[in-house]
Enzyme design. Sequence first.
Site, mmCIF file in Angstrom:
data_model
loop_
_atom_site.group_PDB
_atom_site.id
_atom_site.type_symbol
_atom_site.label_atom_id
_atom_site.label_comp_id
_atom_site.label_asym_id
_atom_site.label_seq_id
_atom_site.Cartn_x
_atom_site.Cartn_y
_atom_site.Cartn_z
ATOM 1 C CG ASP A 97 -7.314 17.719 -0.467
ATOM 2 O OD1 ASP A 97 -7.439 16.694 0.239
ATOM 3 O OD2 ASP A 97 -7.723 17.784 -1.637
ATOM 4 C CB CYS A 130 -5.543 14.912 -2.127
ATOM 5 S SG CYS A 130 -4.977 14.034 -3.594
ATOM 6 N N GLY A 131 -7.960 13.365 -2.135
ATOM 7 C CA GLY A 131 -9.035 12.426 -2.438
ATOM 8 C C GLY A 131 -8.526 11.187 -3.155
ATOM 9 C CB THR A 132 -7.410 10.560 -6.476
ATOM 10 O OG1 THR A 132 -6.704 11.770 -6.804
ATOM 11 C CG2 THR A 132 -8.880 10.716 -6.818
ATOM 12 C CG MET A 137 -1.977 15.612 -2.436
ATOM 13 S SD MET A 137 -1.444 17.243 -1.887
ATOM 14 C CE MET A 137 -2.466 17.438 -0.420
ATOM 15 C CG HIS A 145 12.305 -1.117 -8.730
ATOM 16 N ND1 HIS A 145 11.811 -1.776 -9.824
ATOM 17 C CD2 HIS A 145 12.737 -2.083 -7.875
ATOM 18 C CE1 HIS A 145 11.945 -3.083 -9.674
ATOM 19 N NE2 HIS A 145 12.492 -3.303 -8.489
ATOM 20 N NE ARG A 160 17.038 -3.861 -12.364
ATOM 21 C CZ ARG A 160 17.006 -4.441 -11.155
ATOM 22 N NH1 ARG A 160 18.116 -4.543 -10.441
ATOM 23 N NH2 ARG A 160 15.879 -4.892 -10.652
ATOM 24 C CG HIS A 161 16.614 0.190 -9.520
ATOM 25 N ND1 HIS A 161 15.672 -0.014 -10.495
ATOM 26 C CD2 HIS A 161 16.680 -0.958 -8.813
ATOM 27 C CE1 HIS A 161 15.166 -1.229 -10.377
ATOM 28 N NE2 HIS A 161 15.760 -1.826 -9.358
HETATM 29 C C1 RB5 Z 1 -10.887 17.427 -3.855
HETATM 30 O O1 RB5 Z 1 -12.250 17.371 -4.096
HETATM 31 C C2 RB5 Z 1 -10.154 16.473 -4.769
HETATM 32 O O2 RB5 Z 1 -10.210 16.929 -6.072
HETATM 33 C C3 RB5 Z 1 -8.722 16.314 -4.306
HETATM 34 O O3 RB5 Z 1 -8.709 15.867 -3.001
HETATM 35 C C4 RB5 Z 1 -7.862 15.317 -5.056
HETATM 36 O O4 RB5 Z 1 -8.505 14.098 -5.189
HETATM 37 C C5 RB5 Z 1 -7.277 15.764 -6.299
HETATM 38 O O5 RB5 Z 1 -6.484 15.048 -6.932
#
Ligand code: RB5
Length: 147
Positions: A8, A63-65, A69, A96, A131-132
Amino acid sequence: MKIAIGSDHAGFALKEQLRHTFEDVAFVDCGTFSEASCDYPDMALKVARMVVGGEVDSGVLVCGTGVGMAIAANKVAGVRAAACSETYTAKLTRDHNDANILCIGARVVGPGVAEEIVRTWLETPFSNEERHLRRLRKIERLEAEGQ
Ligand code: RB5
């Protein structure tokens, strides 16, 4: 190796960096194509469909975190998407979990760490240990039952 990559707006700069860093990888760029605000599920879905459709070997989503995604991509049956912010997890999600999509948070890790995470992920094969495999079959059953 053919990899679908998407981001994003928050992940756009890192996606571009990664595309230009791994020159031996054939990236299919699923967008976004600028820093204009957009919705991460749209790109997650494009990459996820390419992966489960067998058009690419695996996917990378930024994405940000990395978390949004991963949540979105994991809604597509057959996807095993994992958000990673260090190389140990990146390695084990392949070894795994046979993860087929790597998700990274551009606001969580710096460009150098992101590059190492991707390198580790790309270089680590699935262990193929019984196992996996048994655990992955259980996940597939959950998917098939809609649980
Ligand atoms: C966008 O501001 C942020 O929410 C997105 O990139 C992401 O981190 C969502 O999980």
